[in-house]
Design an enzyme around this catalytic site. Structure first.
Site, PDB file in Angstrom:
ATOM      1  CG  HIS A 150      -2.105  -0.861   1.127  1.00  0.00           C
ATOM      2  ND1 HIS A 150      -2.071  -2.184   1.513  1.00  0.00           N
ATOM      3  CD2 HIS A 150      -3.360  -0.636   0.664  1.00  0.00           C
ATOM      4  CE1 HIS A 150      -3.252  -2.731   1.300  1.00  0.00           C
ATOM      5  NE2 HIS A 150      -4.064  -1.819   0.782  1.00  0.00           N
ATOM      6  CE  LYS A 154      -4.033  -0.524   4.729  1.00  0.00           C
ATOM      7  NZ  LYS A 154      -5.294   0.077   5.194  1.00  0.00           N
TER       8      LYS A 154
END
Ligand code: NAD
Length: 243
Positions: A150, A154
């Site tokens: 990600h 995040k």
């Protein structure tokens, strides 16, 4: 105001997902966007004219709504659930990193209202979960690993999606996989589920390239959830039941 349409509240409106929801809500004429809530309540260019953006401190003042779509942070969770209960509204939430206690509280709330929490609102991941369950059941002795990537912003790791795929592995073969998490660049979300046996390897992978897919999935869930009775609903079941 068209009272026949479910009235929609967007919670976490100033975030990456919240802004996508504000923009894409216009694609769903079945829903009537009545308000948005963000931490500060600052005006948002994506909010349509006439739709108020309230700070979370004034959550109790939001107009009546039938379904809330929430992509925020775990610390926003309790007041939002209380607001939904007070309004008799359904809750669709994609917020990840909720504690075990918060997930239990969702179960309790679902005795009084419809609740759908999903770590991933993409159609592809809904299908991937089914495939992972099948593969895990067929390959109980193979090593199972989940690698997720990600963007650098995040906060939680492993991702909620990785954990939900891990739950499918555990359901299929009785033991959890190993997890690895990468945080790099602007990756929207990639999940690789790998089963490795002697001399061969099976890989199931999903790549999200546009976060609009999650917003569209959550709005679809809101349309399907509004008007249902209290209970805990599953995104994949709700979505795939009728194709
Ligand atoms: P972001 O950091 O860009 O936005 C977070 C939002 O939460 C902001 O609007 C902020 O104002 C709000 N917020 C923060 N603290 C708050 C509080 N105490 N009260 C009320 N609001 C508060 O994050 P994002 O990328 O938009 O992601 C939001 C959440 O959605 C994360 O948990 C992320 O992991 C999750 N997510 C889930 C899916 C899915 O399909 N389930 C997809 C993408 C992101």
């Amino acid at each position: 105001m068209d009272q026949a349409k479910p009235r929609l509240l967007i919670h976490g409106a100033s975030g990456r997902m919240g802004r996508a929801l504000l923009r894409l809500a216009a694609e769903r004429p079945e829903l009537q966007l009545v308000a948005a809530v963000s931490r500060s309540g600052e005006p948002l260019a994506e909010a349509p004219d006439g739709v108020p953006v309230l700070p979370v401190a004034r959550l109790a003042e939001v107009p009546d709504f039938d379904v809330a779509v929430d992509f925020s942070l775990p610390e926003a969770f309790e007041p939002l659930v209380a607001a939904c209960r007070a309004k008799g509204a359904a809750l669709v939430s994609g917020t990840t990193g909720l504690s075990p206690g918060q997930l239990e509280a969702l179960d309790e709330a679902s005795e009084l209202m419809p609740v759908l929490w999903s770590a991933n609102f993409s159609v592809g991941v809904a299908v991937l979960r089914v495939l992972v369950h099948q593969a895990a059941a067929a390959l109980p002795a193979w090593d199972a690993d989940i690698v997720e990537s990600h963007h650098v912003h995040k906060k939680d790791a492993p991702s909620g999606t990785a954990l939900s795929l891990g739950a499918m592995v555990a359901l299929g073969r009785g033991s959890q996989p190993h997890y690895a998490s990468l945080r790099c660049g602007d990756v929207v979300g990639e999940h690789l589920v790998q089963f490795a046996g002697p001399g061969e390897r099976l890989e199931l992978v999903h790549r999200a390239t546009d976060r609009d897919i999650f917003a569209r999935g959550a709005l679809e869930a809101a349309v399907r959830l509004a008007g249902k009775g209290p209970g805990r609903y599953d995104f994949g079941e709700l979505l795939l039941a009728s194709g």
